[in-house]
Design a protein around this motif. Structure first.
Motif, PDB file in Angstrom:
ATOM      1  N   GLN A 219       0.533  -1.202  -0.020  1.00  0.00           N
ATOM      2  CA  GLN A 219       0.086   0.069   0.095  1.00  0.00           C
ATOM      3  C   GLN A 219       0.813   1.252  -0.136  1.00  0.00           C
ATOM      4  OE1 GLN A 219      -2.712  -0.342   3.400  1.00  0.00           O
ATOM      5  NE2 GLN A 219      -4.164  -1.826   2.051  1.00  0.00           N
ATOM      6  N   LEU A 220       2.032   1.264   0.907  1.00  0.00           N
ATOM      7  CA  LEU A 220       2.979   2.467   0.912  1.00  0.00           C
ATOM      8  C   LEU A 220       3.432   2.727  -0.358  1.00  0.00           C
ATOM      9  CD1 LEU A 220       4.056   2.131   4.624  1.00  0.00           C
ATOM     10  CD2 LEU A 220       2.534   3.697   3.815  1.00  0.00           C
ATOM     11  N   ALA A 221       4.076   1.405  -1.180  1.00  0.00           N
ATOM     12  CA  ALA A 221       4.571   1.541  -2.301  1.00  0.00           C
ATOM     13  C   ALA A 221       3.623   2.042  -3.512  1.00  0.00           C
ATOM     14  CB  ALA A 221       5.184   0.110  -2.832  1.00  0.00           C
ATOM     15  N   GLU A 222       2.573   1.570  -3.645  1.00  0.00           N
ATOM     16  CA  GLU A 222       1.667   2.095  -4.549  1.00  0.00           C
ATOM     17  C   GLU A 222       1.229   3.543  -4.372  1.00  0.00           C
ATOM     18  OE1 GLU A 222      -0.507  -1.277  -6.860  1.00  0.00           O
ATOM     19  OE2 GLU A 222      -1.671  -0.643  -4.898  1.00  0.00           O
ATOM     20  N   PRO A 231      -6.267  -3.257  -3.349  1.00  0.00           N
ATOM     21  CA  PRO A 231      -6.075  -4.598  -2.522  1.00  0.00           C
ATOM     22  C   PRO A 231      -5.248  -5.643  -3.120  1.00  0.00           C
ATOM     23  CG  PRO A 231      -8.144  -4.505  -3.373  1.00  0.00           C
ATOM     24  CD  PRO A 231      -7.649  -3.342  -3.940  1.00  0.00           C
ATOM     25  N   HIS A 232      -4.087  -5.965  -2.689  1.00  0.00           N
ATOM     26  CA  HIS A 232      -3.059  -7.113  -3.257  1.00  0.00           C
ATOM     27  C   HIS A 232      -3.339  -8.346  -2.319  1.00  0.00           C
ATOM     28  CE1 HIS A 232      -1.172  -4.913  -6.403  1.00  0.00           C
ATOM     29  NE2 HIS A 232      -1.223  -3.994  -5.728  1.00  0.00           N
ATOM     30  N   VAL A 233      -3.633  -8.163  -1.158  1.00  0.00           N
ATOM     31  CA  VAL A 233      -3.796  -9.195  -0.242  1.00  0.00           C
ATOM     32  C   VAL A 233      -5.441  -9.425   0.084  1.00  0.00           C
ATOM     33  CG1 VAL A 233      -3.345 -10.324   2.128  1.00  0.00           C
ATOM     34  CG2 VAL A 233      -1.564  -8.667   0.925  1.00  0.00           C
ATOM     35  N   SER A 234      -5.690 -10.626  -0.135  1.00  0.00           N
ATOM     36  CA  SER A 234      -7.192 -11.219   0.132  1.00  0.00           C
ATOM     37  C   SER A 234      -7.742 -10.836   1.614  1.00  0.00           C
ATOM     38  CB  SER A 234      -7.363 -12.507   0.028  1.00  0.00           C
ATOM     39  OG  SER A 234      -7.155 -12.786  -1.539  1.00  0.00           O
ATOM     40  N   PRO A 235      -9.174 -10.491   1.548  1.00  0.00           N
ATOM     41  CA  PRO A 235      -9.648 -10.251   3.094  1.00  0.00           C
ATOM     42  C   PRO A 235      -9.757 -11.455   3.567  1.00  0.00           C
ATOM     43  CG  PRO A 235     -10.906 -10.094   1.414  1.00  0.00           C
ATOM     44  CD  PRO A 235     -10.007 -10.313   0.652  1.00  0.00           C
ATOM     45  N   MET A 278       2.038 -22.325  -2.651  1.00  0.00           N
ATOM     46  CA  MET A 278       1.058 -22.794  -1.463  1.00  0.00           C
ATOM     47  C   MET A 278      -0.320 -22.560  -2.316  1.00  0.00           C
ATOM     48  SD  MET A 278       2.382 -21.956   2.254  1.00  0.00           S
ATOM     49  CE  MET A 278       3.051 -20.118   1.710  1.00  0.00           C
ATOM     50  N   GLY A 279      -0.371 -21.977  -3.444  1.00  0.00           N
ATOM     51  CA  GLY A 279      -1.684 -21.628  -3.778  1.00  0.00           C
ATOM     52  C   GLY A 279      -2.561 -20.514  -3.076  1.00  0.00           C
ATOM     53  N   GLU A 280      -1.775 -19.489  -2.240  1.00  0.00           N
ATOM     54  CA  GLU A 280      -2.503 -18.588  -1.357  1.00  0.00           C
ATOM     55  C   GLU A 280      -2.492 -17.234  -1.956  1.00  0.00           C
ATOM     56  OE1 GLU A 280      -4.305 -19.241   1.160  1.00  0.00           O
ATOM     57  OE2 GLU A 280      -4.104 -21.500   0.901  1.00  0.00           O
ATOM     58  N   THR A 281      -2.298 -17.041  -3.269  1.00  0.00           N
ATOM     59  CA  THR A 281      -2.147 -15.760  -3.752  1.00  0.00           C
ATOM     60  C   THR A 281      -3.585 -15.055  -3.549  1.00  0.00           C
ATOM     61  OG1 THR A 281      -2.053 -16.629  -5.883  1.00  0.00           O
ATOM     62  CG2 THR A 281       0.030 -15.809  -4.915  1.00  0.00           C
ATOM     63  N   ASN A 282      -3.824 -13.753  -4.027  1.00  0.00           N
ATOM     64  CA  ASN A 282      -4.970 -13.000  -4.036  1.00  0.00           C
ATOM     65  C   ASN A 282      -5.891 -13.529  -5.056  1.00  0.00           C
ATOM     66  OD1 ASN A 282      -7.059 -11.294  -3.608  1.00  0.00           O
ATOM     67  ND2 ASN A 282      -5.620  -9.386  -4.153  1.00  0.00           N
ATOM     68  N   ALA A 283      -6.932 -13.929  -4.563  1.00  0.00           N
ATOM     69  CA  ALA A 283      -8.265 -14.348  -5.524  1.00  0.00           C
ATOM     70  C   ALA A 283      -9.529 -13.208  -5.396  1.00  0.00           C
ATOM     71  CB  ALA A 283      -8.376 -15.696  -5.425  1.00  0.00           C
ATOM     72  N   ALA A 284      -9.428 -12.204  -5.054  1.00  0.00           N
ATOM     73  CA  ALA A 284     -10.758 -11.375  -4.877  1.00  0.00           C
ATOM     74  C   ALA A 284     -10.960 -10.878  -6.322  1.00  0.00           C
ATOM     75  CB  ALA A 284     -10.315 -10.221  -3.937  1.00  0.00           C
ATOM     76  N   TRP A 285     -12.263 -10.769  -6.549  1.00  0.00           N
ATOM     77  CA  TRP A 285     -12.702 -10.168  -7.822  1.00  0.00           C
ATOM     78  C   TRP A 285     -11.988  -8.714  -8.058  1.00  0.00           C
ATOM     79  CZ3 TRP A 285     -14.614 -12.679 -11.541  1.00  0.00           C
ATOM     80  CH2 TRP A 285     -15.292 -13.845 -11.328  1.00  0.00           C
ATOM     81  N   ASN A 286     -11.963  -7.840  -7.122  1.00  0.00           N
ATOM     82  CA  ASN A 286     -11.400  -6.624  -7.303  1.00  0.00           C
ATOM     83  C   ASN A 286      -9.915  -6.465  -7.117  1.00  0.00           C
ATOM     84  OD1 ASN A 286     -10.941  -6.880  -4.501  1.00  0.00           O
ATOM     85  ND2 ASN A 286     -11.505  -4.801  -4.006  1.00  0.00           N
ATOM     86  N   LEU A 289      -4.856  -7.155 -11.934  1.00  0.00           N
ATOM     87  CA  LEU A 289      -4.524  -8.171 -12.794  1.00  0.00           C
ATOM     88  C   LEU A 289      -2.899  -8.300 -12.602  1.00  0.00           C
ATOM     89  CD1 LEU A 289      -7.118  -8.380 -15.554  1.00  0.00           C
ATOM     90  CD2 LEU A 289      -7.005  -9.578 -13.395  1.00  0.00           C
ATOM     91  N   ARG A 290      -2.199  -7.284 -12.244  1.00  0.00           N
ATOM     92  CA  ARG A 290      -0.627  -7.286 -12.771  1.00  0.00           C
ATOM     93  C   ARG A 290      -0.175  -6.329 -11.490  1.00  0.00           C
ATOM     94  NH1 ARG A 290       1.445  -2.836 -15.083  1.00  0.00           N
ATOM     95  NH2 ARG A 290       3.253  -3.950 -15.779  1.00  0.00           N
ATOM     96  N   LEU A 291       1.076  -6.618 -11.126  1.00  0.00           N
ATOM     97  CA  LEU A 291       1.918  -5.915 -10.271  1.00  0.00           C
ATOM     98  C   LEU A 291       2.974  -5.071 -10.726  1.00  0.00           C
ATOM     99  CD1 LEU A 291       1.842  -5.006  -7.143  1.00  0.00           C
ATOM    100  CD2 LEU A 291       3.369  -7.229  -6.778  1.00  0.00           C
ATOM    101  N   ASN A 292       2.804  -3.950 -10.802  1.00  0.00           N
ATOM    102  CA  ASN A 292       3.861  -2.821 -11.336  1.00  0.00           C
ATOM    103  C   ASN A 292       5.235  -3.202 -10.841  1.00  0.00           C
ATOM    104  OD1 ASN A 292       5.661  -0.385 -12.023  1.00  0.00           O
ATOM    105  ND2 ASN A 292       3.822   0.109 -13.169  1.00  0.00           N
ATOM    106  N   ARG A 293       6.187  -3.398 -11.817  1.00  0.00           N
ATOM    107  CA  ARG A 293       7.521  -3.761 -11.381  1.00  0.00           C
ATOM    108  C   ARG A 293       8.175  -2.773 -10.651  1.00  0.00           C
ATOM    109  NH1 ARG A 293      11.964  -6.018 -15.565  1.00  0.00           N
ATOM    110  NH2 ARG A 293      10.143  -7.436 -15.853  1.00  0.00           N
ATOM    111  N   ASP A 294       7.941  -1.437 -10.867  1.00  0.00           N
ATOM    112  CA  ASP A 294       8.380  -0.347  -9.637  1.00  0.00           C
ATOM    113  C   ASP A 294       7.694  -0.400  -8.552  1.00  0.00           C
ATOM    114  OD1 ASP A 294       9.997   0.452 -11.911  1.00  0.00           O
ATOM    115  OD2 ASP A 294       8.824   2.121 -12.636  1.00  0.00           O
ATOM    116  N   VAL A 295       6.465  -0.798  -8.424  1.00  0.00           N
ATOM    117  CA  VAL A 295       5.684  -0.852  -7.044  1.00  0.00           C
ATOM    118  C   VAL A 295       6.527  -1.964  -6.235  1.00  0.00           C
ATOM    119  CG1 VAL A 295       3.655  -1.669  -6.105  1.00  0.00           C
ATOM    120  CG2 VAL A 295       3.653   0.337  -8.006  1.00  0.00           C
TER     121      VAL A 295
END
Length: 377
Positions: A219-222, A231-235, A278-286, A289-295
């Motif tokens: 959040q701070l980086a973005e 939101p990059h981490v699921s609730p 582990m298959g535990e990455t974010n799967a929320a609808w919102n 779709l990508r994470l900026n390399r600079d971020v």
């Protein structure tokens, strides 16, 4: 939808709403569950005899994306060395089962993954085990109990629980319920229905403070690089909400406690690699779709600055390497299907002594708290 922190712009909110409507339509077309193994004599229900789940609930998670993430995680070469969290929580869940001095007839392990619980179950604890999972690849590789007959059940529907009413003694789940959209409906319409009277629901799920270091760093980086964050981490569910949910669903003698496991990684990149395996990455609808390399570069620097330290493994010269911590919070829960033999709370108004008179009662009984007072035998 606003309960997910950092839900993004109004345009992103409208896109998420469209995704949810599409997901409801797709959920209505889900087929009934497929079963593998001999399961006729335990009360496995057919699709016609099990009530279908309502599709009118809020759809937070993209089920198709989660299945793809888990399937890719199973195929990753580092999968074998990234099961440490599931292995640890599976063992702790099994240890809690051992605290219940009872011979369970039928046990269901929902979201079994690689069989982290069933492989510990012995013949004096159960007569039959059913391992349920969404992925056939997970069921094929899941370890089984060496002493108890174990059957695999493929679940082809998020809230579909293909077991007959009053047929199960124990339902356990480890690190799988945090991806269920309609958790209240699943607890009440499916699990509670299938449990026998005085049957038990026991398990562990990720809690609300999990991965807070990663969440804050991203959040701070973005905010710095893009002027806003997504939101990059699921609730996750909090312990208070989960306890209230189980009571509202009709469970008796509900008990909740929280564990925290802190794992140290060489860098945030190693943490993300393990989460993918582990298959535990974010799967929320919102989710973006990508994470900026600079971020990501900025997030790694912020993560190391705020939480990192020289407490990793020693190098060849005896110096400690820098590492970053990742906190995983686990909410452990247990609840019972109501039965007349269970303990009941005292009737309201049946107390014979007021709390304000407690001091005088203790003095009268010789328990006033003085150093010379002795308790009555």
């Amino acid at each position: 939808f606003g309960f997910i922190s950092g839900s993004g712009s109004p345009a992103a909110f409208l896109v998420a709403c469209c995704h949810r409507r599409a997901a409801r339509a797709a959920a209505a077309r889900l087929s009934s569950a497929s079963l593998t193994g001999s399961a006729d004599d335990v009360g496995i229900a057919t699709s016609a005899s099990v009530p279908s789940s309502s599709t009118s609930v809020m759809n937070v998670f993209d089920r198709r994306a989660k299945l793809l993430q888990r399937r890719r995680g199973l195929l990753r070469p580092e999968r074998q060395c990234c099961g440490y969290l599931r292995e640890e929580i599976g063992w702790r869940t099994f240890d809690r089962i051992c605290d219940i001095k009872r011979d369970f007839g039928v046990i269901v392990d929902y979201g079994c993954d690689s069989g982290h619980i069933a492989k510990h179950i012995t013949a004096d604890m159960a007569k039959r085990i059913y391992q349920c999972d969404w992925l056939p690849e997970a069921l094929e590789t899941a370890e089984k109990s060496p002493e108890v007959p174990t059957h695999n059940v493929l679940i082809e529907g998020e809230n579909f629980f293909p077991f007959a009413e009053n047929s199960l003694d124990l339902v356990v789940s480890s690190m799988s319920l945090h991806w269920i959209n309609d958790l209240p409906g699943f607890f009440s319409r499916e699990i509670l229905r299938a449990l026998k009277p005085d049957g038990c629901l026991l398990g562990s799920t990720l809690g609300g403070d999990s991965l807070y270091e990663l969440r804050c760093s991203l959040q701070l980086a973005e905010q710095e690089r893009l002027g806003g964050f997504a939101p990059h981490v699921s609730p996750f569910t909090s312990n208070a909400d989960l306890g209230a949910l189980m009571q509202n669903c009709g469970y008796a003698l509900v008990s909740i406690d929280v564990d925290e496991i802190v794992v140290r990684y060489p860098s945030v990149h190693d943490l993300l690699t393990d989460l993918r395996a582990m298959g535990e990455t974010n799967a929320a609808w919102n989710r973006p779709l990508r994470l900026n390399r600079d971020v990501l570069t900025a997030a790694a620097a912020i993560y190391d600055f705020m939480y990192g330290g020289e407490d990793g493994e020693e190098d060849s010269e005896g110096h400690r390497r820098r590492s970053v911590p990742a906190t995983f919070q686990f909410v452990n829960f247990i609840g019972w299907k109501p039965h007349h033999s269970q303990q009941k709370p005292a009737r309201r108004g049946s107390a014979s002594v007021s709390l304000r008179d407690l001091g005088s009662v203790m003095e009268k009984d010789g328990g006033g708290g003085g150093t010379d007072s002795k308790p009555k035998s």
